[in-house]
Design a protein around this motif. Structure first.
Motif, mmCIF file in Angstrom:
data_model
loop_
_atom_site.group_PDB
_atom_site.id
_atom_site.type_symbol
_atom_site.label_atom_id
_atom_site.label_comp_id
_atom_site.label_asym_id
_atom_site.label_seq_id
_atom_site.Cartn_x
_atom_site.Cartn_y
_atom_site.Cartn_z
ATOM 1 N N SER A 299 0.801 -1.220 0.000
ATOM 2 C CA SER A 299 0.000 0.000 0.000
ATOM 3 C C SER A 299 0.833 1.270 0.000
ATOM 4 N N GLY A 300 0.460 2.201 -0.875
ATOM 5 C CA GLY A 300 1.080 3.517 -0.846
ATOM 6 C C GLY A 300 0.701 4.294 0.389
ATOM 7 N N THR A 301 -0.500 4.057 0.910
ATOM 8 C CA THR A 301 -0.910 4.708 2.153
ATOM 9 C C THR A 301 0.013 4.288 3.292
ATOM 10 N N THR A 302 0.390 3.011 3.321
ATOM 11 C CA THR A 302 1.356 2.526 4.308
ATOM 12 C C THR A 302 2.700 3.209 4.116
ATOM 13 N N PHE A 303 3.108 3.384 2.865
ATOM 14 C CA PHE A 303 4.381 4.066 2.597
ATOM 15 C C PHE A 303 4.365 5.487 3.150
ATOM 16 N N ILE A 304 3.276 6.215 2.916
ATOM 17 C CA ILE A 304 3.194 7.598 3.387
ATOM 18 C C ILE A 304 3.274 7.650 4.908
ATOM 19 N N PHE A 305 2.499 6.785 5.564
ATOM 20 C CA PHE A 305 2.477 6.764 7.027
ATOM 21 C C PHE A 305 3.845 6.382 7.598
ATOM 22 N N THR A 306 4.452 5.341 7.054
ATOM 23 C CA THR A 306 5.750 4.901 7.578
ATOM 24 C C THR A 306 6.874 5.866 7.197
ATOM 25 N N ASP A 307 6.714 6.575 6.095
ATOM 26 C CA ASP A 307 7.687 7.612 5.735
ATOM 27 C C ASP A 307 7.675 8.711 6.794
ATOM 28 N N TYR A 308 6.468 9.098 7.218
ATOM 29 C CA TYR A 308 6.355 10.096 8.286
ATOM 30 C C TYR A 308 6.963 9.584 9.584
ATOM 31 N N LEU A 309 6.635 8.354 9.982
ATOM 32 C CA LEU A 309 7.164 7.806 11.234
ATOM 33 C C LEU A 309 8.687 7.694 11.193
ATOM 34 N N THR A 310 9.232 7.382 10.033
ATOM 35 C CA THR A 310 10.687 7.280 9.883
ATOM 36 C C THR A 310 11.353 8.633 10.123
ATOM 37 N N LYS A 311 10.698 9.699 9.704
ATOM 38 C CA LYS A 311 11.236 11.044 9.928
ATOM 39 C C LYS A 311 11.024 11.503 11.370
ATOM 40 N N ALA A 312 9.940 11.039 11.991
ATOM 41 C CA ALA A 312 9.580 11.516 13.332
ATOM 42 C C ALA A 312 10.246 10.735 14.454
ATOM 43 N N SER A 313 10.663 9.479 14.175
ATOM 44 C CA SER A 313 11.170 8.612 15.244
ATOM 45 C C SER A 313 12.412 7.845 14.794
ATOM 46 N N PRO A 314 13.576 8.160 15.362
ATOM 47 C CA PRO A 314 14.794 7.398 15.042
ATOM 48 C C PRO A 314 14.649 5.907 15.353
ATOM 49 N N GLU A 315 13.899 5.585 16.417
ATOM 50 C CA GLU A 315 13.702 4.185 16.768
ATOM 51 C C GLU A 315 12.905 3.462 15.679
ATOM 52 N N TRP A 316 11.865 4.115 15.172
ATOM 53 C CA TRP A 316 11.092 3.514 14.093
ATOM 54 C C TRP A 316 11.977 3.315 12.857
ATOM 55 N N GLU A 317 12.789 4.312 12.554
ATOM 56 C CA GLU A 317 13.662 4.221 11.378
ATOM 57 C C GLU A 317 14.603 3.025 11.470
#
Length: 354
Positions: A164-182
């Motif tokens: 899903s592209g929607t998943t990509f958008i959401f996880t792209d945001y989380l990757t920028k917002a959280s070093p742990e998520w990245e």
């Protein structure tokens, strides 16, 4: 006499073949993202009313749209995650991208007896979707929602079952917002979700439906699906430190950025002071050279005309359906890309109206 009959028959065959080649295109095939599907349904219906050309679009998810384009079974794909350099290199033909609108991914939730709008930071969200926060009255959620009585209720995470592209958008945001998520999860159309109490829905409609049914749930969908299903939407903390309500205006602010020549750009976590942070363009993808798989020039011209209409007249349908129309700089880039489409090495735009 026999020779005359044969000669006339040959002429008729040639004329029939010529007429067949010149038949008007009646259908254009597309597939992919569910994120912009409400908008595409309206656009393509209006286009059919104006031109009699049916645009048969199947909302199967961005991953499915990319796959079908690569298999050359459709005229265009649709994706909320632009193709990576590796994906472009793997394609036998040159693939072009054009954005069609800007949309927002919102966090929808179902917390009984809580009327206040819930506020969530990127860091808090990352811990919810990694399974480190499992209760709605966790101290981190409470810290973002002073004065709100939050229940001792288990959190059920709802994600996408499909690529899903929607998943990509959401996880792209989380990757920028959280070093742990990245470091632990990262961005992608499909990722390894770490939360344990998780259920999956097919497409944006599936996620919206599950959140509406499951007490204590939280999921991510394109904003129009939240509005259609009357779901509560969280206010999300942006880069400037503000908790921003997702609206057409706050989503539009994120699109005012420099657009590269190929239009492949992420606009999550925008620097816009009052911009909503989980925002993206969504793209149509297609082959630059349209002379493949025995396609006719008429088919190529039909696709060209559709794309031109979407970028110009089709933009009027964005706002009524809670999408933001393309900013002027994106329209300019997009028209250049459409005009570069070729058939047999010659640009289709020659002789066409802009």
């Amino acid at each position: 006499m026999k020779r005359v009959v044969i000669f006339v028959s040959m002429i008729m065959v040639v004329l029939f073949s010529s007429c067949k080649k010149e038949e008007n295109v009646k259908e254009i095939l597309g597939a992919g993202a569910t994120f912009p599907n409400p908008l595409y349904v309206k656009m393509f219906d209006e286009y059919h009313n104006k031109t009699s050309i049916m645009v048969n679009y199947q909302a199967i998810g961005s991953g499915g749209g990319i796959k079908q384009l690569m298999e050359k079974t459709i005229d265009f794909g649709a994706t909320d995650a632009y193709l990576t350099d590796e994906e472009l290199k793997a394609s036998a033909e040159e693939v072009l991208h054009i954005p069609t609108c800007i949309g927002g991914v919102v966090l929808v939730y179902n917390i009984p007896n809580v009327s206040a709008d819930i506020k969530l930071s990127g860091l808090t969200l990352s811990k919810i979707f990694m399974g480190e926060i499992t209760k709605w009255n966790d101290y981190m959620i409470k810290a973002d929602n002073i004065g709100v009585e939050l229940p001792d209720l288990n959190i059920t995470v709802v994600n996408r079952a499909d690529s899903s592209g929607t998943t990509f958008i959401f996880t792209d945001y989380l990757t920028k917002a959280s070093p742990e998520w990245e470091s632990k999860v990262g961005r992608g159309k499909s990722v390894n979700w770490l939360a344990k109490n998780i259920v999956s829905g097919k497409g944006n409609p599936g996620v919206a439906s599950l959140v509406g049914q499951l007490s204590g749930s939280i999921g991510y969908v394109e904003i129009s699906f939240a509005i259609q299903n009357s779901l509560k939407m969280a206010h999300i903390k942006n880069k400037s430190g503000y908790f921003v309500k997702p609206t057409l205006d706050t989503i539009s602010l994120a699109g005012e950025v420099e657009i590269p020549s190929d239009t492949r750009v992420t606009i999550t976590d925008s620097a816009a002071e009052m911009g909503y942070p989980i925002v993206s363009f969504t793209w149509l993808i297609f082959y630059k050279e349209q002379n493949y798989n025995n396609r006719s020039k008429k088919q190529a011209e039909a696709l060209y005309s559709l794309l031109k209409w979407i970028v110009k007249d089709g933009q009027e349908y964005c706002k009524p359906l809670d999408y933001s129309p393309l900013p002027l700089n994106a329209v300019e880039r997009t028209n250049i890309i459409i005009d570069s489409i070729t058939f047999g090495g010659k640009t289709i735009s020659e002789g066409k109206l802009p």
